[in-house]
Design a protein around this motif. Structure first.
Motif, PDB file in Angstrom:
ATOM      1  N   UNK A 185       5.031  13.870   9.622  1.00 39.51           N
ATOM      2  CA  UNK A 185       5.689  13.226   8.487  1.00 39.51           C
ATOM      3  C   UNK A 185       5.979  11.757   8.792  1.00 39.51           C
ATOM      4  N   UNK A 186       6.388  11.501  10.020  1.00 37.79           N
ATOM      5  CA  UNK A 186       6.663  10.122  10.421  1.00 37.79           C
ATOM      6  C   UNK A 186       5.418   9.242  10.277  1.00 37.79           C
ATOM      7  N   UNK A 187       4.286   9.746  10.740  1.00 33.32           N
ATOM      8  CA  UNK A 187       3.043   8.986  10.624  1.00 33.32           C
ATOM      9  C   UNK A 187       2.613   8.846   9.169  1.00 33.32           C
ATOM     10  N   UNK A 188       2.794   9.897   8.386  1.00 34.81           N
ATOM     11  CA  UNK A 188       2.407   9.848   6.977  1.00 34.81           C
ATOM     12  C   UNK A 188       3.185   8.775   6.231  1.00 34.81           C
ATOM     13  N   UNK A 189       4.469   8.669   6.525  1.00 33.41           N
ATOM     14  CA  UNK A 189       5.303   7.680   5.839  1.00 33.41           C
ATOM     15  C   UNK A 189       4.955   6.254   6.253  1.00 33.41           C
ATOM     16  N   UNK A 190       4.267   6.103   7.380  1.00 28.47           N
ATOM     17  CA  UNK A 190       3.855   4.779   7.834  1.00 28.47           C
ATOM     18  C   UNK A 190       2.464   4.373   7.399  1.00 28.47           C
ATOM     19  N   UNK A 191       1.787   5.226   6.630  1.00 31.19           N
ATOM     20  CA  UNK A 191       0.432   4.919   6.177  1.00 31.19           C
ATOM     21  C   UNK A 191       0.415   3.799   5.142  1.00 31.19           C
ATOM     22  N   UNK A 192      -0.664   3.063   5.148  1.00 29.19           N
ATOM     23  CA  UNK A 192      -0.902   2.044   4.126  1.00 29.19           C
ATOM     24  C   UNK A 192      -1.718   2.687   3.017  1.00 29.19           C
ATOM     25  N   UNK A 193      -1.031   3.401   2.133  1.00 29.75           N
ATOM     26  CA  UNK A 193      -1.697   4.159   1.081  1.00 29.75           C
ATOM     27  C   UNK A 193      -1.805   3.339  -0.203  1.00 29.75           C
ATOM     28  N   UNK A 194      -2.651   3.814  -1.110  1.00 36.72           N
ATOM     29  CA  UNK A 194      -2.762   3.176  -2.413  1.00 36.72           C
ATOM     30  C   UNK A 194      -1.454   3.348  -3.181  1.00 36.72           C
ATOM     31  N   UNK A 195      -1.224   2.480  -4.159  1.00 37.05           N
ATOM     32  CA  UNK A 195       0.000   2.583  -4.954  1.00 37.05           C
ATOM     33  C   UNK A 195       0.067   3.916  -5.695  1.00 37.05           C
ATOM     34  N   UNK A 204      -1.179   2.022   9.535  1.00 33.29           N
ATOM     35  CA  UNK A 204      -0.642   0.904  10.261  1.00 33.29           C
ATOM     36  C   UNK A 204      -1.041   1.031  11.728  1.00 33.29           C
ATOM     37  N   UNK A 205      -1.218  -0.110  12.407  1.00 36.64           N
ATOM     38  CA  UNK A 205      -1.628  -0.091  13.797  1.00 36.64           C
ATOM     39  C   UNK A 205      -0.510   0.441  14.672  1.00 36.64           C
ATOM     40  N   UNK A 206      -0.843   1.398  15.511  1.00 38.52           N
ATOM     41  CA  UNK A 206       0.108   1.952  16.449  1.00 38.52           C
ATOM     42  C   UNK A 206      -0.617   2.181  17.769  1.00 38.52           C
ATOM     43  N   UNK A 207       0.127   2.176  18.862  1.00 43.92           N
ATOM     44  CA  UNK A 207      -0.461   2.387  20.175  1.00 43.92           C
ATOM     45  C   UNK A 207       0.234   3.590  20.821  1.00 43.92           C
ATOM     46  N   UNK A 208      -0.504   4.322  21.676  1.00 48.18           N
ATOM     47  CA  UNK A 208      -1.901   4.105  22.017  1.00 48.18           C
ATOM     48  C   UNK A 208      -2.838   4.714  20.976  1.00 48.18           C
ATOM     49  N   UNK A 209      -4.088   4.306  21.021  1.00 48.72           N
ATOM     50  CA  UNK A 209      -5.075   4.843  20.097  1.00 48.72           C
ATOM     51  C   UNK A 209      -6.226   5.500  20.844  1.00 48.72           C
ATOM     52  N   UNK A 210      -6.062   5.732  22.131  1.00 48.07           N
ATOM     53  CA  UNK A 210      -7.085   6.383  22.933  1.00 48.07           C
ATOM     54  C   UNK A 210      -6.556   7.715  23.433  1.00 48.07           C
ATOM     55  N   UNK A 211      -7.402   8.721  23.406  1.00 55.67           N
ATOM     56  CA  UNK A 211      -7.029  10.013  23.951  1.00 55.67           C
ATOM     57  C   UNK A 211      -7.313  10.046  25.451  1.00 55.67           C
TER      58      UNK A 211
END
Length: 214
Positions: free
Chosen positions: A190-200, A3-10
């Motif tokens: 874990x927080x980011x993993x749960x927000x992923x758009x994963x396959x079913x 999912x899109x999250x900000x920021x995405x630049x290092x």
């Protein structure tokens, strides 16, 4: 894709670190294992793609990542093709030995590669980057944990579906790997993993992995 999250630049890094990332990418570009890329089928060295994915997830995980963490993250699979998994026993102990050897080899090679960029081969920056590549003090070093989180996120986002689809890997083994992967991650990972758009399929298996064990 996530999912899109900000920021995405290092954050930008000083010149020695910028050059270090450039040298690391030049090494990644020598990977003989090619995947489909913007320039066509089988045109993108896999480890170069992997390194870019590591940096992309690092920006989401740790938008204020230090210079050393950015370089270590980019070097996660440094010249990994020179030490293939198949050269070690296809067992859990064999896997752990391979991972240990790979981390040690990568830290040594990267240290030698980037040493000319710093005032001295014993510069603390080089030692810090090497320590992060080896993931030393994983349970007590937040940056080492961040690197572990990012590697797990790239696995779930970029590698899991292909890995899970291998005929020699049954569901029980996949669930066990997912359970161990989850156990290695910190709360931000874990927080980011749960927000992923994963396959079913991936969602189903992760759900099983997160079920309480008897």
């Amino acid at each position: 894709m996530p999912q899109q999250q900000a920021p995405t630049e290092l954050p930008s890094v000083p010149e020695p670190y910028l050059q270090a990332i450039k040298l690391i990418d030049e090494a990644h570009a020598q990977d003989p294992n090619l995947i489909d890329g913007p320039e066509g089928p089988k045109t993108l060295p896999y480890e170069l793609h992997y390194a870019r994915e590591m940096s992309r997830w690092l920006a989401l995980h740790s938008p204020d990542a230090t210079e050393a963490l950015q370089v270590a993250c980019r070097a996660q699979h440094f010249r990994r093709w020179e030490l293939p998994r198949s050269s070690f026993p296809m067992t859990r102990p064999g896997y752990l030995l391979w991972r240990s050897k790979q981390k040690s080899q990568a830290a040594t090679q990267v240290s030698s590669l980037i040493a000319p960029l710093f005032p001295s081969p014993s510069d603390p920056a080089i030692a810090r980057i090497a320590a992060l590549i080896r993931k030393e003090n994983l349970t007590s070093d937040p940056e080492a944990q961040a690197l572990e989180d990012v590697a797990c996120l790239v696995f779930l986002d970029d590698q899991f579906d292909e890995f899970e689809g291998r005929p020699e890997i049954d569901e029980e083994k996949v669930v066990g790997i997912l359970r161990r992967t989850w156990g290695k991650m910190g709360e931000r990972g874990k927080e980011l993993a749960l927000g992923m758009d994963l396959s079913e399929r991936a969602k189903t298996l992760i759900g099983k992995a997160l079920e309480p064990t008897p």
